[in-house]
Write an enzyme that holds these catalytic residues in place. Structure first.
Site, mmCIF file in Angstrom:
data_model
loop_
_atom_site.group_PDB
_atom_site.id
_atom_site.type_symbol
_atom_site.label_atom_id
_atom_site.label_comp_id
_atom_site.label_asym_id
_atom_site.label_seq_id
_atom_site.Cartn_x
_atom_site.Cartn_y
_atom_site.Cartn_z
ATOM 1 N N ASN A 83 55.568 57.714 85.011
ATOM 2 C CA ASN A 83 55.493 56.676 86.025
ATOM 3 C C ASN A 83 55.844 55.316 85.409
ATOM 4 O O ASN A 83 56.214 55.230 84.243
ATOM 5 C CB ASN A 83 54.091 56.667 86.648
ATOM 6 C CG ASN A 83 54.095 56.248 88.095
ATOM 7 O OD1 ASN A 83 54.713 55.259 88.465
ATOM 8 N ND2 ASN A 83 53.396 57.006 88.916
ATOM 9 N N HIS A 113 48.259 50.079 61.130
ATOM 10 C CA HIS A 113 48.338 49.058 60.089
ATOM 11 C C HIS A 113 47.179 49.258 59.125
ATOM 12 O O HIS A 113 46.163 49.873 59.475
ATOM 13 C CB HIS A 113 48.287 47.664 60.721
ATOM 14 C CG HIS A 113 49.365 47.457 61.742
ATOM 15 N ND1 HIS A 113 50.649 47.129 61.396
ATOM 16 C CD2 HIS A 113 49.360 47.564 63.089
ATOM 17 C CE1 HIS A 113 51.389 47.023 62.484
ATOM 18 N NE2 HIS A 113 50.635 47.301 63.529
ATOM 19 N N GLY A 140 46.703 57.244 84.594
ATOM 20 C CA GLY A 140 47.191 55.887 84.418
ATOM 21 C C GLY A 140 46.313 55.042 83.505
ATOM 22 O O GLY A 140 45.096 55.165 83.492
ATOM 23 N N THR A 163 41.374 59.169 70.929
ATOM 24 C CA THR A 163 41.319 58.875 69.494
ATOM 25 C C THR A 163 41.358 60.130 68.629
ATOM 26 O O THR A 163 41.525 60.028 67.421
ATOM 27 C CB THR A 163 40.032 58.098 69.155
ATOM 28 O OG1 THR A 163 38.906 58.915 69.484
ATOM 29 C CG2 THR A 163 39.970 56.786 69.913
ATOM 30 N N ARG A 178 36.137 61.761 75.600
ATOM 31 C CA ARG A 178 35.310 62.917 75.238
ATOM 32 C C ARG A 178 35.512 63.999 76.289
ATOM 33 O O ARG A 178 35.799 63.709 77.449
ATOM 34 C CB ARG A 178 33.837 62.525 75.212
ATOM 35 C CG ARG A 178 33.517 61.375 74.286
ATOM 36 C CD ARG A 178 32.548 61.819 73.215
ATOM 37 N NE ARG A 178 32.080 60.706 72.430
ATOM 38 C CZ ARG A 178 32.561 60.385 71.232
ATOM 39 N NH1 ARG A 178 33.539 61.078 70.722
ATOM 40 N NH2 ARG A 178 32.078 59.379 70.553
#
Length: 189
Positions: A83, A113, A140, A163, A178
């Site tokens: 989208n 970084h 989204g 993550t 989660r």
């Protein structure tokens, strides 16, 4: 070893290296052309997306605007839809499977970084690949971080920050994302 070779090996590299910077600018020029096409010029979009990315499967389509770093590290399967407002920071490979639905304003970040301030001052970065399996739905506003693998048929809730790896046939949501539900694969539509 060149900076590009370091980048491709997952090592710390200088993104302002002349060769890498030239590739980045070339990709930005292609994206400007892509994002400037008329919204109904689907053939033009498919053509430019195919030139920008390493691989685009049949019947895959991304709405404008689209943003990436290099393009050469993006692999999109067949029948995949993105989208508006997708961001693909592809310092490392981003592999998106077949029949994936990507909601608006979803970001894929392969680049990271150094954590130490002194190392950040050197201006180096490195990438870790992202892999999205087949039949995945990414809601989204989600953010997929470096090194994440998303299993087949997973669902990422809108606004999630992913993550860590997502198992197949699960729904994840939140920040950090989660598992909130396990899916039973059925065809009950």
């Amino acid at each position: 070893m060149t900076e590009k070779e370091k980048q491709e090996s997952g090592l710390w590299y200088n993104p302002l290296d002349e060769e890498l910077y030239a590739e980045l600018i070339h990709a930005k020029q292609m994206m400007r052309a892509y994002n400037s096409l008329e919204p109904d010029d689907t053939e033009g979009m498919k053509n430019l997306l195919g030139k920008l990315c390493a691989h685009v499967g049949e019947e895959s389509y991304f709405l404008q605007p689209l943003t990436c770093d290099y393009g050469r590290n993006i692999y999109i399967g067949s029948h995949t839809f993105g989208n508006h407002g997708i961001t693909l920071l592809d310092s490392a490979p981003i592999r998106i499977g077949d029949r994936v639905l990507i909601g608006p304003n979803v970001s894929f970040y392969t680049v990271s970084h150094p954590l130490e301030a002194n190392a950040r001052r050197c201006g180096v970065e490195r990438g870790r690949s992202i892999t999205v399996g087949h039949d995945v739905w990414i809601g989204g506003g989600s953010i997929i971080l470096p090194g994440v693998d998303i299993g087949d048929r997973a669902v990422i809730g809108a606004g999630s920050v992913v993550t860590r790896d997502v198992p197949p046939d699960t729904v994840v949501a939140g920040n950090p994302a989660r598992v909130v539900r396990t899916l039973i694969n059925s065809n009950n539509i």
